[in-house]
Write a protein that holds these residues in place. Structure first.
Motif, mmCIF file in Angstrom:
data_model
loop_
_atom_site.group_PDB
_atom_site.id
_atom_site.type_symbol
_atom_site.label_atom_id
_atom_site.label_comp_id
_atom_site.label_asym_id
_atom_site.label_seq_id
_atom_site.Cartn_x
_atom_site.Cartn_y
_atom_site.Cartn_z
ATOM 1 N N CYS A 161 0.862 -1.178 0.000
ATOM 2 C CA CYS A 161 0.000 0.000 0.000
ATOM 3 C C CYS A 161 0.898 1.228 0.000
ATOM 4 O O CYS A 161 1.771 1.367 0.869
ATOM 5 C CB CYS A 161 -0.924 0.013 1.219
ATOM 6 N N TYR B 105 -3.855 6.242 -4.046
ATOM 7 C CA TYR B 105 -3.378 5.106 -3.254
ATOM 8 C C TYR B 105 -3.280 3.917 -4.194
ATOM 9 O O TYR B 105 -4.217 3.633 -4.952
ATOM 10 C CB TYR B 105 -4.335 4.774 -2.118
ATOM 11 N N ARG C 29 -6.246 9.129 4.529
ATOM 12 C CA ARG C 29 -5.670 8.298 5.599
ATOM 13 C C ARG C 29 -6.107 6.835 5.465
ATOM 14 O O ARG C 29 -6.381 6.163 6.453
ATOM 15 C CB ARG C 29 -6.036 8.859 6.979
ATOM 16 N N GLU D 146 -4.480 4.184 4.851
ATOM 17 C CA GLU D 146 -3.603 3.196 5.500
ATOM 18 C C GLU D 146 -4.002 2.909 6.947
ATOM 19 O O GLU D 146 -3.746 1.825 7.472
ATOM 20 C CB GLU D 146 -2.138 3.638 5.423
ATOM 21 N N GLN D 147 -4.661 3.860 7.594
ATOM 22 C CA GLN D 147 -5.080 3.655 8.983
ATOM 23 C C GLN D 147 -6.207 2.624 9.110
ATOM 24 O O GLN D 147 -6.456 2.099 10.190
ATOM 25 C CB GLN D 147 -5.545 4.985 9.594
ATOM 26 N N HIS D 148 -6.886 2.343 8.001
ATOM 27 C CA HIS D 148 -8.025 1.426 8.048
ATOM 28 C C HIS D 148 -7.717 0.064 7.439
ATOM 29 O O HIS D 148 -8.634 -0.724 7.209
ATOM 30 C CB HIS D 148 -9.215 2.053 7.313
ATOM 31 N N ILE E 214 -5.487 -2.179 8.813
ATOM 32 C CA ILE E 214 -5.008 -3.144 9.807
ATOM 33 C C ILE E 214 -5.992 -4.310 9.837
ATOM 34 O O ILE E 214 -7.201 -4.128 9.804
ATOM 35 C CB ILE E 214 -4.900 -2.486 11.196
#
Length: 238
Positions: A105, A127, A154, A156-158, A160
């Protein structure tokens, strides 16, 4: 020379047909080189070419000093392609065990072509995600997907414990992905994709370019999927 080429293709086709029809089953040893030479009145070099072809296509495994044996062939998965296609929903509906792995990513500047595809105006950033998908623990596809950065801030924060891109788009960005167009092409994989998909480089794949909108007129995704040709049967609904 042409006759020799045709002969080794004919022998390989015979072996593959025997496997498809159940004459030789998973784990069976196929006839020896001597037997095949006699059966087809062929030179040993021609028979070896035929066996190598069948092996390269994934049908056989040759073992030094023991002969060649029939491989286990994966069962093709039916995949329904429509405007609302989702990999996870497709597999769940069929009761098929599936998973996915986010390989990469990154956020980067889009190319001119990508700007056009995604109709980017104010912010040219995208992205880029690379996703490897599995069915029954076997890799089936690798997808490179692009999303406008301004529409998924943002992101990348979601990601995980990632398991579904469209679930992320729905839950965190209230986006409703709808496929508007897909372009299909049969081709051979490059070295990296062949490794990820666990197939020889001369086994064909299906490449699908897809254009996805939010509702009707707002592009939110451009993706390039490479799918194992031996593992998927496509169903297109209209």
């Amino acid at each position: 020379m042409v006759q020799t080429e045709l002969q080794h293709l004919k022998i390989a086709e015979y072996l593959i047909n025997c496997i498809n029809t159940g004459v030789y089953q998973e784990g069976d040893k196929i006839p020896s080189e001597n037997e095949l030479c006699s059966r087809f009145a062929a030179k040993r070099s021609v028979v070896r070419q035929a066996i190598a072809r069948a092996a390269n296509l994934g049908w056989l495994t040759s073992r030094q000093g023991k002969g060649s044996f029939v491989n286990k062939k994966p069962r093709p998965v039916s995949y329904s392609l429509s405007s609302q296609t989702r990999f996870s929903d497709n597999m769940d509906d069929q009761g098929i065990v599936h998973s996915c792995k986010l390989l990469n990513c990154m956020m980067r500047r889009s190319s001119e072509t990508e700007k056009h595809y995604l109709q980017l105006e104010n912010d040219p950033s995208v992205y880029e995600l690379e996703i490897l998908r599995f069915v029954n623990q076997c890799p089936i596809s690798v997808t490179t997907t692009l999303l406008p950065a301004e529409k998924v801030p943002r992101l990348e924060q979601h990601l995980i414990n990632f398991h579904s891109l469209y679930q992320v788009l729905s839950d965190f960005y209230h986006l409703m992905p709808r496929r508007s167009k897909s372009i299909f092409q049969a081709m051979l994989p490059d070295t990296r994709d062949a490794g990820l998909l666990d197939i020889p480089e001369n086994v064909p794949i299906i490449r699908i370019e897809s254009f996805v909108n939010h509702l009707k007129n707002h592009p939110i995704e451009y993706s390039n999927s490479r799918i194992r040709g031996d593992m998927e049967k496509g169903l297109i609904t209209f």
